[in-house]
Design a protein around this motif. Structure first.
Motif, PDB file in Angstrom:
ATOM      1  N   ASN A 119      32.827  54.060  22.674  1.00  0.00           N
ATOM      2  CA  ASN A 119      33.003  55.187  23.605  1.00  0.00           C
ATOM      3  C   ASN A 119      33.850  56.313  23.007  1.00  0.00           C
ATOM      4  O   ASN A 119      34.635  56.958  23.705  1.00  0.00           O
ATOM      5  CB  ASN A 119      33.645  54.716  24.910  1.00  0.00           C
ATOM      6  CG  ASN A 119      32.795  53.699  25.650  1.00  0.00           C
ATOM      7  OD1 ASN A 119      31.596  53.602  25.414  1.00  0.00           O
ATOM      8  ND2 ASN A 119      33.418  52.930  26.532  1.00  0.00           N
ATOM      9  N   LYS A 134      38.581  46.087  27.268  1.00  0.00           N
ATOM     10  CA  LYS A 134      38.972  46.342  28.659  1.00  0.00           C
ATOM     11  C   LYS A 134      39.899  47.555  28.749  1.00  0.00           C
ATOM     12  O   LYS A 134      39.792  48.375  29.664  1.00  0.00           O
ATOM     13  CB  LYS A 134      39.670  45.111  29.239  1.00  0.00           C
ATOM     14  CG  LYS A 134      38.766  43.924  29.477  1.00  0.00           C
ATOM     15  CD  LYS A 134      39.565  42.741  30.042  1.00  0.00           C
ATOM     16  CE  LYS A 134      38.684  41.517  30.213  1.00  0.00           C
ATOM     17  NZ  LYS A 134      39.474  40.349  30.717  1.00  0.00           N
ATOM     18  N   ASN A 186      37.841  50.755  28.217  1.00  0.00           N
ATOM     19  CA  ASN A 186      37.049  51.076  29.417  1.00  0.00           C
ATOM     20  C   ASN A 186      37.900  51.749  30.492  1.00  0.00           C
ATOM     21  O   ASN A 186      37.382  52.537  31.286  1.00  0.00           O
ATOM     22  CB  ASN A 186      36.414  49.802  29.978  1.00  0.00           C
ATOM     23  CG  ASN A 186      35.274  49.291  29.111  1.00  0.00           C
ATOM     24  OD1 ASN A 186      34.665  50.053  28.357  1.00  0.00           O
ATOM     25  ND2 ASN A 186      34.995  47.999  29.190  1.00  0.00           N
ATOM     26  N   ASP A 227      38.235  55.536  29.310  1.00  0.00           N
ATOM     27  CA  ASP A 227      37.023  56.363  29.286  1.00  0.00           C
ATOM     28  C   ASP A 227      36.804  57.080  30.620  1.00  0.00           C
ATOM     29  O   ASP A 227      36.891  56.462  31.670  1.00  0.00           O
ATOM     30  CB  ASP A 227      35.813  55.473  28.953  1.00  0.00           C
ATOM     31  CG  ASP A 227      34.601  56.310  28.667  1.00  0.00           C
ATOM     32  OD1 ASP A 227      34.750  57.458  28.259  1.00  0.00           O
ATOM     33  OD2 ASP A 227      33.482  55.774  28.873  1.00  0.00           O
TER      34      ASP A 227
END
Length: 203
Positions: A112, A197, A200, A203
């Motif tokens: 990402n 984790k 995420n 992001d």
């Protein structure tokens, strides 16, 4: 992974044989020198045995052990559909009061838009940081927790570019000849899943 474990076991058996050979040489040299000087005999035999063991180990097997981390990382990247780190380490000198003398790094993965590395930062006389660096562009204001993965964390944001430091004082992937591959793999996989984790959440 199965072939990698077979190779590791084969090398372990060879090293055990070399260790037995080194012990035998130790015994012969100690016995030969004992009549002249018992202390010298013990020291000479021990040094000769150690020299034989470590010479064979580094001459023939060091390359395999040094490459274990890379091979495990590549397997995990494939398994989790991640990307390799393909960007350069961002400038971090200002994060450590401009006293950085050396930085060593091991690229883990990217996801990402964030790159994840193990890094060790040193000044001329001390270690400044040893742990995980997550870096990448962010599109919103964030305040990462002061504790991540159970360790102290700190961060810097420079023109929308985040540098998040997690002070683990350890490598994310630990692999060596003594530890079975499946144990090293599971530990590394668990560590990387925990890092994912965190990404995420950014992001």
């Amino acid at each position: 992974m199965e072939n990698l474990e077979k190779e590791r076991k084969s090398i372990r058996y060879k090293l055990i044989f070399i260790l037995i050979l080194a012990a035998f040489v130790d015994f012969i040299i100690t016995l030969a020198l004992w009549l002249f000087d018992p202390f010298l005999a013990i020291i000479g035999g021990l040094l000769a045995g150690l020299w034989i063991y470590f010479w064979f180990k580094f001459k023939f097997f060091a390359k395999f052990e040094l490459g274990l981390k890379d091979r495990l990382r590549d397997e995990i990247i494939k398994e989790l559909n991640l990307n390799k780190v393909d960007d350069n380490l961002p400038s971090i000198n200002s994060h450590f009061n401009h006293i950085v003398s050396s930085v060593s790094e091991f690229g883990l993965f990217s996801l990402n838009g964030f790159s994840v590395r193990d890094i060790c930062v040193k000044s001329t006389d001390e270690m400044l940081f040893y742990g995980i660096l997550i870096s990448g562009k962010i599109s919103k204001n964030i305040e990462p927790k002061e504790s991540l993965l159970g360790y102290k964390s700190s961060y810097f944001i420079d023109d929308g570019y985040l540098s998040l430091y997690i002070h683990t004082d350890a490598d994310t992937i630990v692999a060596n000849l003594k530890t079975p591959i499946n144990i090293s793999y599971k530990s590394a996989m668990d560590n990387i899943k925990e890092i994912i984790k965190i990404i995420n959440q950014l992001d």
